[in-house]
Enzyme design. Sequence first.
Site, PDB file in Angstrom:
ATOM      1  N   LYS A  89      48.427  24.978  22.662  1.00  0.00           N
ATOM      2  CA  LYS A  89      47.341  24.877  23.653  1.00  0.00           C
ATOM      3  C   LYS A  89      46.359  26.042  23.517  1.00  0.00           C
ATOM      4  O   LYS A  89      45.153  25.875  23.601  1.00  0.00           O
ATOM      5  CB  LYS A  89      47.907  24.789  25.065  1.00  0.00           C
ATOM      6  CG  LYS A  89      48.558  23.443  25.392  1.00  0.00           C
ATOM      7  CD  LYS A  89      47.600  22.283  25.183  1.00  0.00           C
ATOM      8  CE  LYS A  89      48.186  20.945  25.532  1.00  0.00           C
ATOM      9  NZ  LYS A  89      47.282  19.818  25.221  1.00  0.00           N
ATOM     10  N   GLY A 139      45.913   8.624  22.339  1.00  0.00           N
ATOM     11  CA  GLY A 139      47.029   8.796  23.277  1.00  0.00           C
ATOM     12  C   GLY A 139      46.839   7.983  24.544  1.00  0.00           C
ATOM     13  O   GLY A 139      47.221   8.402  25.632  1.00  0.00           O
ATOM     14  N   LEU A 174      48.304   5.514  25.753  1.00  0.00           N
ATOM     15  CA  LEU A 174      49.501   5.005  26.447  1.00  0.00           C
ATOM     16  C   LEU A 174      50.329   6.148  27.035  1.00  0.00           C
ATOM     17  O   LEU A 174      51.424   5.934  27.537  1.00  0.00           O
ATOM     18  CB  LEU A 174      50.363   4.174  25.489  1.00  0.00           C
ATOM     19  CG  LEU A 174      49.658   2.959  24.864  1.00  0.00           C
ATOM     20  CD1 LEU A 174      50.624   2.177  23.976  1.00  0.00           C
ATOM     21  CD2 LEU A 174      49.086   2.054  25.948  1.00  0.00           C
ATOM     22  N   GLY A 175      49.806   7.334  26.997  1.00  0.00           N
ATOM     23  CA  GLY A 175      50.518   8.510  27.508  1.00  0.00           C
ATOM     24  C   GLY A 175      50.364   8.647  29.010  1.00  0.00           C
ATOM     25  O   GLY A 175      49.742   7.805  29.673  1.00  0.00           O
ATOM     26  N   GLN A 176      50.945   9.745  29.558  1.00  0.00           N
ATOM     27  CA  GLN A 176      50.943   9.908  31.020  1.00  0.00           C
ATOM     28  C   GLN A 176      49.521   9.970  31.570  1.00  0.00           C
ATOM     29  O   GLN A 176      49.196   9.307  32.556  1.00  0.00           O
ATOM     30  CB  GLN A 176      51.682  11.187  31.421  1.00  0.00           C
ATOM     31  CG  GLN A 176      51.828  11.322  32.933  1.00  0.00           C
ATOM     32  CD  GLN A 176      52.137  12.734  33.402  1.00  0.00           C
ATOM     33  OE1 GLN A 176      51.894  13.709  32.689  1.00  0.00           O
ATOM     34  NE2 GLN A 176      52.646  12.860  34.616  1.00  0.00           N
ATOM     35  N   TYR A 227      54.464  24.542  22.577  1.00  0.00           N
ATOM     36  CA  TYR A 227      53.422  23.815  23.305  1.00  0.00           C
ATOM     37  C   TYR A 227      52.307  24.776  23.726  1.00  0.00           C
ATOM     38  O   TYR A 227      51.123  24.489  23.543  1.00  0.00           O
ATOM     39  CB  TYR A 227      54.052  23.164  24.525  1.00  0.00           C
ATOM     40  CG  TYR A 227      53.131  22.375  25.417  1.00  0.00           C
ATOM     41  CD1 TYR A 227      52.792  22.848  26.690  1.00  0.00           C
ATOM     42  CD2 TYR A 227      52.628  21.134  25.023  1.00  0.00           C
ATOM     43  CE1 TYR A 227      51.980  22.103  27.532  1.00  0.00           C
ATOM     44  CE2 TYR A 227      51.816  20.397  25.871  1.00  0.00           C
ATOM     45  CZ  TYR A 227      51.498  20.887  27.129  1.00  0.00           C
ATOM     46  OH  TYR A 227      50.688  20.148  27.961  1.00  0.00           O
ATOM     47  N   ASP A 231      46.408   4.167  20.377  1.00  0.00           N
ATOM     48  CA  ASP A 231      47.695   4.857  20.473  1.00  0.00           C
ATOM     49  C   ASP A 231      48.526   4.461  19.267  1.00  0.00           C
ATOM     50  O   ASP A 231      48.185   3.521  18.558  1.00  0.00           O
ATOM     51  CB  ASP A 231      48.430   4.488  21.786  1.00  0.00           C
ATOM     52  CG  ASP A 231      49.440   5.571  22.188  1.00  0.00           C
ATOM     53  OD1 ASP A 231      49.241   6.231  23.216  1.00  0.00           O
ATOM     54  OD2 ASP A 231      50.421   5.769  21.434  1.00  0.00           O
ATOM     55  N   ILE A 232      49.622   5.168  19.063  1.00  0.00           N
ATOM     56  CA  ILE A 232      50.434   4.917  17.864  1.00  0.00           C
ATOM     57  C   ILE A 232      51.255   3.638  18.017  1.00  0.00           C
ATOM     58  O   ILE A 232      51.756   3.093  17.042  1.00  0.00           O
ATOM     59  CB  ILE A 232      51.350   6.143  17.601  1.00  0.00           C
ATOM     60  CG1 ILE A 232      51.889   6.128  16.168  1.00  0.00           C
ATOM     61  CG2 ILE A 232      52.468   6.219  18.643  1.00  0.00           C
ATOM     62  CD1 ILE A 232      52.472   7.429  15.716  1.00  0.00           C
ATOM     63  N   ARG A 233      51.379   3.134  19.283  1.00  0.00           N
ATOM     64  CA  ARG A 233      52.146   1.898  19.483  1.00  0.00           C
ATOM     65  C   ARG A 233      51.323   0.895  20.286  1.00  0.00           C
ATOM     66  O   ARG A 233      50.369   1.253  20.958  1.00  0.00           O
ATOM     67  CB  ARG A 233      53.462   2.211  20.222  1.00  0.00           C
ATOM     68  CG  ARG A 233      53.273   2.905  21.548  1.00  0.00           C
ATOM     69  CD  ARG A 233      54.611   3.416  22.118  1.00  0.00           C
ATOM     70  NE  ARG A 233      54.390   4.337  23.224  1.00  0.00           N
ATOM     71  CZ  ARG A 233      54.169   3.947  24.484  1.00  0.00           C
ATOM     72  NH1 ARG A 233      54.125   2.656  24.778  1.00  0.00           N
ATOM     73  NH2 ARG A 233      53.965   4.829  25.445  1.00  0.00           N
TER      74      ARG A 233
END
Length: 316
Positions: free
Chosen positions: A145, A8, A10-12, A141, A34-36
């Site tokens: 968690k 992840g 490229l995430g926040q 979510y 990341d997936i992209r």
Amino acid sequence: MKKIIVTGALGQIGSELITKLRSEYGVDNVLATDIRHPNTGAAARGPFEILDVTDAKKMHTLANDFGADTMMHMAALLSAKAEENPMLAWNLNMGGLMNALEVSRELNLQFFTPSSIGAFGPSTPKKGTPQDTLQRPTTMYGVNKVAGELLCDYYFNKYGLDTRGVRFPGLISNVAKPGGGTTDYAVDIYYKALEEGKYTSYIAEGTYMDMMYMPDALQAIVDLLEADPAKLVHRNAFNVTAMSFEPSEIAASIKKQIPDFEIAYEVDPIRQAIADSWPDAIDPSTAIKEWGFKAAYNLDKMTIDMLEKLKIKLNK
Ligand code: VAH
């Protein structure tokens, strides 16, 4: 020196965590995945691989070939997006986490993944939320968690895996524009303050939530990674927070810098319901005691830095 694989990236959080980890441990010691593909940004300026975290085989191969000794599992669908697509959220959030834990067990990696204040629910004490308390979240979510926290403790207790995590509050950053969170109003408001001089909040006035500026969140991750394991009574996951505010208070902080700024309200019932189910202010004293957690930014200091950085980014 640590060799870290990050999912992840490229995430926040991931997009800034890569920069932080590469400055702490060296660019070539941090594999961003990341997936992209990253067109630009920190992830593109060092080792990068495409990885869908539901692909356990590729995750194992990438971690093994890189010679990783640490797994930072950041890939997840955030709260509002997870409510839109609960099955996707379950498969990604739980399937990805299980794969990351299994790869970490097979390769004996130190393991970090963030939990969230979303792991609490309406029956959790709202003010001074304790480290150990009732966790009956009412969102997919939140279910992910809480299950994730229990899984990470299971892998520590059953396999001796060095798992560590924090319950993050809403995170505010000036790099990656977040997507799909409930607390994201506290990021968007800064962009709109500079772009339009006004902001319409989808969270109602008076709705308190814990928040933290991204630099403090990144430092907390490194401090927990480096903490002496002998001092950790808890592991998954530590309450951490820097401040608690409601929309009119962040608006007032912005008005100190932009006097004409105005806030209005158009409440989104879905994200309001999520926010109402979360605590107002959690107690971070266990993290302070066991590994010296501290936050450097309060609301006004964050506002000054956010506006300064966004003025450059938006060419204002
Ligand atoms: C969200 N930003 O809103 C995330 C976070 C505490 C909130 O987990 O879903």
